[in-house]
Design an enzyme around this catalytic site. Structure first.
Site, PDB file in Angstrom:
ATOM      1  N   HIS A  31       0.720  -1.176  -0.402  1.00 37.04           N
ATOM      2  CA  HIS A  31      -0.198   0.108  -0.239  1.00 37.04           C
ATOM      3  C   HIS A  31       0.740   1.127  -0.031  1.00 37.04           C
ATOM      4  O   HIS A  31       1.573   1.485   1.159  1.00 37.04           O
ATOM      5  CB  HIS A  31      -0.883  -0.400   1.238  1.00 37.04           C
ATOM      6  CG  HIS A  31      -2.147   1.212   1.291  1.00 37.04           C
ATOM      7  ND1 HIS A  31      -3.057   1.050   1.096  1.00 37.04           N
ATOM      8  CD2 HIS A  31      -1.819   2.358   2.450  1.00 37.04           C
ATOM      9  CE1 HIS A  31      -4.046   1.981   0.567  1.00 37.04           C
ATOM     10  NE2 HIS A  31      -3.208   3.191   1.680  1.00 37.04           N
ATOM     11  N   ASP A  33       1.313   5.023   0.088  1.00 39.80           N
ATOM     12  CA  ASP A  33       0.080   6.159   0.235  1.00 39.80           C
ATOM     13  C   ASP A  33       0.364   7.779  -0.166  1.00 39.80           C
ATOM     14  O   ASP A  33       2.377   8.558  -0.072  1.00 39.80           O
ATOM     15  CB  ASP A  33       0.384   6.564   2.004  1.00 39.80           C
ATOM     16  CG  ASP A  33      -0.796   5.556   2.528  1.00 39.80           C
ATOM     17  OD1 ASP A  33      -1.409   5.750   1.773  1.00 39.80           O
ATOM     18  OD2 ASP A  33      -0.158   5.067   3.211  1.00 39.80           O
ATOM     19  N   MET A  35       0.200  11.328  -0.504  1.00 46.13           N
ATOM     20  CA  MET A  35       0.124  12.951  -0.208  1.00 46.13           C
ATOM     21  C   MET A  35       1.090  13.807  -0.984  1.00 46.13           C
ATOM     22  O   MET A  35       1.800  14.209  -1.120  1.00 46.13           O
ATOM     23  CB  MET A  35       0.297  12.587   1.763  1.00 46.13           C
ATOM     24  CG  MET A  35      -0.092  12.015   2.164  1.00 46.13           C
ATOM     25  SD  MET A  35      -0.150  11.275   3.804  1.00 46.13           S
ATOM     26  CE  MET A  35      -0.312   9.628   4.367  1.00 46.13           C
ATOM     27  N   HIS A  64      -2.783   4.407  -2.927  1.00 44.23           N
ATOM     28  CA  HIS A  64      -3.852   5.910  -2.272  1.00 44.23           C
ATOM     29  C   HIS A  64      -3.617   6.598  -2.301  1.00 44.23           C
ATOM     30  O   HIS A  64      -2.764   7.141  -1.712  1.00 44.23           O
ATOM     31  CB  HIS A  64      -3.946   5.461  -0.751  1.00 44.23           C
ATOM     32  CG  HIS A  64      -5.193   5.847  -0.495  1.00 44.23           C
ATOM     33  ND1 HIS A  64      -5.099   5.950   1.320  1.00 44.23           N
ATOM     34  CD2 HIS A  64      -5.566   6.881  -0.283  1.00 44.23           C
ATOM     35  CE1 HIS A  64      -6.206   6.739   1.779  1.00 44.23           C
ATOM     36  NE2 HIS A  64      -6.671   7.165   0.798  1.00 44.23           N
ATOM     37  N   MET A  66      -3.998  11.181  -1.834  1.00 43.52           N
ATOM     38  CA  MET A  66      -4.935  11.648  -1.246  1.00 43.52           C
ATOM     39  C   MET A  66      -4.329  13.030  -1.536  1.00 43.52           C
ATOM     40  O   MET A  66      -3.668  13.191  -1.141  1.00 43.52           O
ATOM     41  CB  MET A  66      -4.261  11.690   0.878  1.00 43.52           C
ATOM     42  CG  MET A  66      -4.911   9.568   0.908  1.00 43.52           C
ATOM     43  SD  MET A  66      -4.472   9.742   2.594  1.00 43.52           S
ATOM     44  CE  MET A  66      -3.522   8.460   2.563  1.00 43.52           C
ATOM     45  N   GLY A 140      -4.042  11.270   6.017  1.00 45.08           N
ATOM     46  CA  GLY A 140      -3.174  12.205   6.584  1.00 45.08           C
ATOM     47  C   GLY A 140      -1.562  11.677   7.400  1.00 45.08           C
ATOM     48  O   GLY A 140      -0.908  12.007   6.681  1.00 45.08           O
ATOM     49  N   GLY A 142       0.454   8.686   9.884  1.00 43.17           N
ATOM     50  CA  GLY A 142       0.279   7.028  10.026  1.00 43.17           C
ATOM     51  C   GLY A 142       0.009   6.971  11.554  1.00 43.17           C
ATOM     52  O   GLY A 142       0.491   8.724  12.303  1.00 43.17           O
ATOM     53  N   ASP A 173      -8.133   1.335   6.212  1.00 41.82           N
ATOM     54  CA  ASP A 173      -7.437   1.885   6.045  1.00 41.82           C
ATOM     55  C   ASP A 173      -6.728   2.727   7.304  1.00 41.82           C
ATOM     56  O   ASP A 173      -7.817   3.784   7.299  1.00 41.82           O
ATOM     57  CB  ASP A 173      -7.207   2.632   4.669  1.00 41.82           C
ATOM     58  CG  ASP A 173      -5.911   2.866   4.361  1.00 41.82           C
ATOM     59  OD1 ASP A 173      -5.110   3.488   6.179  1.00 41.82           O
ATOM     60  OD2 ASP A 173      -5.196   3.724   4.158  1.00 41.82           O
ATOM     61  N   GLY A 175      -4.720   2.432  11.459  1.00 46.64           N
ATOM     62  CA  GLY A 175      -5.018   2.348  12.885  1.00 46.64           C
ATOM     63  C   GLY A 175      -5.176   0.244  13.153  1.00 46.64           C
ATOM     64  O   GLY A 175      -5.982  -0.223  14.115  1.00 46.64           O
ATOM     65  N   GLY A 195       0.099  -0.303   8.775  1.00 48.50           N
ATOM     66  CA  GLY A 195       1.099   0.143   8.343  1.00 48.50           C
ATOM     67  C   GLY A 195       2.119  -0.332   9.463  1.00 48.50           C
ATOM     68  O   GLY A 195       3.126  -1.231   9.703  1.00 48.50           O
TER      69      GLY A 195
END
Length: 220
Positions: A31, A33, A35, A64, A66, A140, A142, A173, A175, A195
């Site tokens: 995965h 991320d 951003m 993903h 963002m 936004g 981890g 996605d 926690g 993560g």
């Protein structure tokens, strides 16, 4: 229905990228991320880094986004080697058109919704997506705590997928760990982004196996 574990590499040591990806070689997806410091208050990586990751990753890449204006930028991540691209409902101008464009390029198309965003408007066009991502933290950063109150949203999405007869994955996605993955699996999620739970573990392979086992016990 299978269970898919997708570790977020946001928590890895980027100076040792090949070795860090090998640590999760028994996962289903990597995965990534992306951003842009506009849609979310953090800045990570762009298409060139995704292209580098795709060259050395032993597993497929789930990106993903963002970012603002995914309608313009999402296709470049397919070109960079991502096999799955998820964009945010809150950022896109034309979700259906973008999903069709990504699919036409040979990638899986995913739609993500933030915790405060209702999923109902998108359940009518479920057949346009390969995956729905229900965020279980505010996107936004981890390492945030799992928002358990998102589980009814997962349940409603699962019910809509079941009634439709479509093969649409439901991803959570934020926690996700040994203490929270069962809640999400019971609600109907089948694809899990983890993560810090994976990369902070002394044995990443064992942690991935443990998460998959815990989720598999609650397969619908």
């Amino acid at each position: 229905m299978g269970i898919r574990i997708s570790p977020s590499i946001l928590n890895c040591d980027f100076s040792q990228l090949t070795a860090e990806l090998d640590k999760i070689s028994n996962a289903d997806w990597a995965h990534v991320d992306v951003m842009d410091n506009h849609f979310v208050p953090n800045l990570t990586m762009g298409a060139p880094i995704v292209e580098a990751i795709s060259r050395v990753s032993p597993i497929p890449i789930d990106t993903h986004l963002m970012i603002e204006d995914p309608d313009r930028w999402a296709p470049t991540f397919v070109e960079a080697g991502a096999q799955s691209v998820t964009f945010h409902a809150e950022a896109t101008q034309a979700p259906l058109r973008l999903a069709r464009e990504l699919r036409a390029m040979g990638a899986r198309a995913g739609l993500a919704v933030k915790p405060a965003t209702a999923i109902e408007p998108y359940l009518e066009i479920l057949d346009e997506f390969d995956m729905i991502l229900i965020m279980t933290v505010e996107p936004g950063f981890g390492g945030q705590s799992f928002i358990k109150s998102m589980m009814p949203k997962v349940e409603r999405t699962c019910e809509a997928v079941r009634k439709s007869g479509l093969d649409v994955w439901i991803q959570v996605d934020g926690g996700v760990s040994r203490s929270t993955i069962e809640h999400a699996a019971k609600a109907g999620a089948d694809t899990f982004v983890a993560g810090s739970a994976v990369y902070r573990s002394p044995d990443t392979h064992a942690e991935i196996d443990a998460l998959r086992s815990l989720a598999s016990a609650h397969v619908h």
